[in-house]
Scaffold this active site. Structure first.
Site: not given
Ligand SMILES: NC(=O)c1ccc[n+]([C@@H]2O[C@H](COP(=O)([O-])OP(=O)(O)OC[C@H]3O[C@@H](n4cnc5c(N)ncnc54)[C@H](OP(=O)(O)O)[C@@H]3O)[C@@H](O)[C@H]2O)c1
Length: 349
Positions: A133, A249
């Protein structure tokens, strides 16, 4: 019309992907929400107020690649590394938000406004990586300056919001802030999503530190712009800091160019870039701030650049302040613009 699976549909990035699909960013005939076993049975359409052709939520292990065009992964690097290639081997295009594949030579790392040509053909391995990001908003502002006068080196300090730590990060900041406001004597222990308490604090360590002292986030900020901009020797120095802000950010960036420039030329180059909002250099003009960028959709889709300065003693030294919504520009929107690019090049859908 596409069939798209959103892996991690219940998370911070996944639900923004669903929201953007709901706004019609790409035409879909079927959307498959995918979560962990904890989420099976949740009706995300009703929960998030969506008007999409949604299948019932399934787990990634049960996700069948039949008739699927795109698997958009936002469930962390471990899930991507384990499951993405099962889908690509069945002909599905995977767009991955995690860091699992970003530096692999056969995987394009794409910001559509910067290196769309990387997707002129369908990637041979079937995977496209979405950059970090903080990288995306940085390269969106660096690219026009590189075209103007050539980049020599970049020094960036980030001010990263809690939503970068997902739903858990947001909940921790809200909970800890409320606790401290009601009782300023509350003791906070190290730990949690950010390693340290974030409320009313600054945490200068985003991700684990390696043997050189750089954190994972800082390493991404050094390596990813080089790959996206096609400048393998670009010198980048980064300090990544988590700040007690819920969304968006911010980055203070010092850029050294190969040719001298004027402030007018810098402002014009930035203003001509796609979906980049420039806040002028004149005294009294406003500057971007995270609270105001996270609001209307028209602001959330843009990279905001202000405090533009050319050093009076050195016309090759430029400083800028950049703010963008990490969940849209830095993740969901960029990922769906990658899908849009595949459609416009004619090899997807
Ligand atoms: N947040 C940001 O600003 C951002 C920016 C760029 C990239 N990212 C990347 O995007 C990804 C997600 O980030 P996030 O911030 O959205 O995290 P998050 O809010 O913690 O969400 C994680 C998601 O992953 C799912 N998940 C976890 N374990 C799983 C499994 N075994 N099988 C299927 N689904 C599973 C969760 O489902 P449940 O609800 O069912 O647990 C939830 O939907 C990461 O790789 C992160 O590095 C994030």
């Amino acid at each position: 019309m596409l069939s798209i699976a959103i892996v991690g549909a219940t998370g911070a990035v996944g639900r923004e992907c669903l929201a953007l699909l709901d706004r019609g960013i790409v035409p879909v005939e079927r959307v498959l929400p995918v979560g962990s076993p904890r989420s099976v049975g949740r009706d995300v359409g009703a929960e998030f107020g969506l008007d999409l052709p949604l299948d019932p939520l399934t787990t990634v292990e049960e996700l069948a690649p039949d008739d699927l065009d795109v698997g958009l992964f936002c469930a962390g690097a471990e899930v991507s590394a384990r499951e993405a290639e099962r889908l690509t081997s069945a002909g599905v295009l995977v767009v991955d938000n995690s860091s699992a594949f970003r530096m692999r030579a056969d995987v394009p790392l794409v910001v559509p406004q910067v290196n769309p040509h990387a997707l002129a053909r369908r990637p041979s391995g079937g995977i496209v990586a979405n950059p970090n990001c903080s990288t995306i908003q940085l390269v969106r502002a660096l690219h026009p300056l590189h075209e103007l006068a050539g980049l020599e080196s970049v020094v960036v300090a980030t001010y990263q919001a809690a939503s970068g730590g997902g739903l858990r990060g947001l909940a921790e900041l809200a909970g800890d802030s409320a606790k401290l406001l009601s009782d300023p004597g509350t003791q906070s222990e190290p730990g949690g999503r950010f390693g340290q308490p974030l409320a009313f604090n600054l945490v200068p360590e985003v991700g684990l530190r390696d043997e050189t002292g750089l954190t994972h986030e800082e390493r991404k900020l050094v390596r990813e712009p080089r790959k996206i901009l096609g400048l393998p020797d670009l010198r980048v120095s980064a300090t990544a800091v988590r700040v007690p802000v819920f969304h968006c950010h911010s980055e203070a960036v010092h850029i050294r160019l190969r040719e001298p420039v004027t402030g007018e030329a810098v402002e014009k180059a930035l203003a001509n870039a796609c979906d980049l909002r420039v806040y002028g250099r004149s005294a009294g003009s406003p500057y971007p701030m995270p609270r105001f960028v996270f609001g209307e959709a028209e602001d959330r889709v843009k990279v905001h650049v202000g405090r533009i300065r050319v050093e009076p003693e050195d016309p090759r030294a430029v400083a800028v302040w950049i703010v963008a919504d990490n969940l849209w520009v830095g993740a969901a929107l960029n990922a769906l613009q990658i899908v849009e690019l595949g459609v416009s090049y004619g090899w997807l859908g």
